[in-house]
Design an enzyme around this catalytic site. Sequence first.
Site, PDB file in Angstrom:
ATOM      1  NE  ARG A   6       9.124  -9.783   1.631  1.00 54.95           N
ATOM      2  CZ  ARG A   6       8.910  -9.810   2.937  1.00 54.95           C
ATOM      3  NH1 ARG A   6       9.633 -10.621   3.706  1.00 54.95           N
ATOM      4  NH2 ARG A   6       8.008  -9.039   3.498  1.00 54.95           N
ATOM      5  NE  ARG A  38      -3.974  -1.655   2.661  1.00 54.32           N
ATOM      6  CZ  ARG A  38      -3.875  -2.760   3.398  1.00 54.32           C
ATOM      7  NH1 ARG A  38      -2.732  -3.025   4.024  1.00 54.32           N
ATOM      8  NH2 ARG A  38      -4.895  -3.593   3.511  1.00 54.32           N
ATOM      9  CB  ILE A  39       3.433   2.484   2.363  1.00 56.57           C
ATOM     10  CG1 ILE A  39       2.455   2.553   3.547  1.00 56.57           C
ATOM     11  CG2 ILE A  39       4.434   3.634   2.443  1.00 56.57           C
ATOM     12  CD1 ILE A  39       3.094   2.311   4.902  1.00 56.57           C
ATOM     13  CD  GLU A  86      12.200   4.964  15.991  1.00 58.79           C
ATOM     14  OE1 GLU A  86      11.050   5.333  16.271  1.00 58.79           O
ATOM     15  OE2 GLU A  86      12.523   4.544  14.865  1.00 58.79           O
ATOM     16  CG  HIS A 133       8.868   6.740  14.058  1.00 69.17           C
ATOM     17  ND1 HIS A 133       9.322   5.510  14.455  1.00 69.17           N
ATOM     18  CD2 HIS A 133       7.805   6.494  13.253  1.00 69.17           C
ATOM     19  CE1 HIS A 133       8.555   4.561  13.922  1.00 69.17           C
ATOM     20  NE2 HIS A 133       7.631   5.146  13.179  1.00 69.17           N
ATOM     21  CB  ILE A 183       9.228   5.966   5.301  1.00 72.18           C
ATOM     22  CG1 ILE A 183       8.986   5.417   3.885  1.00 72.18           C
ATOM     23  CG2 ILE A 183       9.743   7.399   5.193  1.00 72.18           C
ATOM     24  CD1 ILE A 183       8.076   4.256   3.795  1.00 72.18           C
ATOM     25  CB  ALA A 184      10.522   0.324   6.084  1.00 72.24           C
ATOM     26  NE  ARG A 185       7.885  -0.817  12.805  1.00 73.65           N
ATOM     27  CZ  ARG A 185       6.923   0.084  12.614  1.00 73.65           C
ATOM     28  NH1 ARG A 185       7.174   1.185  11.926  1.00 73.65           N
ATOM     29  NH2 ARG A 185       5.716  -0.125  13.101  1.00 73.65           N
TER      30      ARG A 185
END
Length: 318
Positions: free
Chosen positions: A179, A157-158, A267, A285, A236-238
Amino acid sequence: MARILITRPLPEAVCDAVRDFAEVEVRASTAPMKPAEMRASLTVFDAVLPTLGDAYDAEIFDEVPHPRARLLANFGVGYNHIDVAAARAAGVTVTNTPGAVTDATADIALTLILMSCRRAAEGERLVRSGAWQGWHPTQMLGQHVSGKTLGIVGMGRIGKAIARRCHHGFGMDVVFFNRSPVDDPGVPATPVESIAKVARAADVLVTAVPGGASTRHLIGAEVFEAMKPTAHFVNIARGDVVDETALISALQTGQIAGAGLDVYEFEPEVPEALRALDNVTLLPHLGTAALEVRAAMGMMAVENIRAFLAGETPPNVV
């Protein structure tokens, strides 16, 4: 009446919505829960609304084998801080809040793309320092974004929302790695078979994959080595999707031109070596940090709780 724990302060409208059908306790601290708090939450409450950093891992469930709480209604689309398999084994359902975060997170990706390529954070620091000497034709020359190639790792989606903004807004060509096959990327976009090939093609490389063990250090030295020396990297993921040590090296040596980060491997700790670099934009974040978005996320979590307590399947079980 069911007892619900909300583990961080949320918009008041969200808390009020839960109070309509349950007894609510809102934890005052903005810090992640400690293990003792998480163990207690599973024994005292019927459902918990946790969020990023509340690490409900297998050890927590091992120590509370028969929890009173039967639902963790996560506030956020990412849930890699929760061991879903361990929760399921303990009879605890886990839900999340997809969809509500898509546009806001894509907007932050665009913010970072522009800030990194156009050296906006560096320029803002220059003005604040009082050292700016005025405009001249070769001052702080960055990279033009329009017409360049965007590479996306993770076309969910992102990723699709970022692609739409970059293609329609800046006329960027889009290449991507995912993937699993993507039937409709939403814009003209070329799938490639490896992250390295995306990295080689991209002027801007963006990661938009879920967190978790399967994506930890997905982006490392080999990806940065494949990138052009003029290219920029955005995450902007993790934070742990990226090998932060490899990224720092790539930025220090000029292997890549710059980076824009909204998340970090450890983080909220951000290495001094990263903070010292001028060619990286660092945000705290902010991906979903808009009142409307956080309220929508909260209301989605509320609907998951409401449905669960009514004996229905929640809309967003993970």
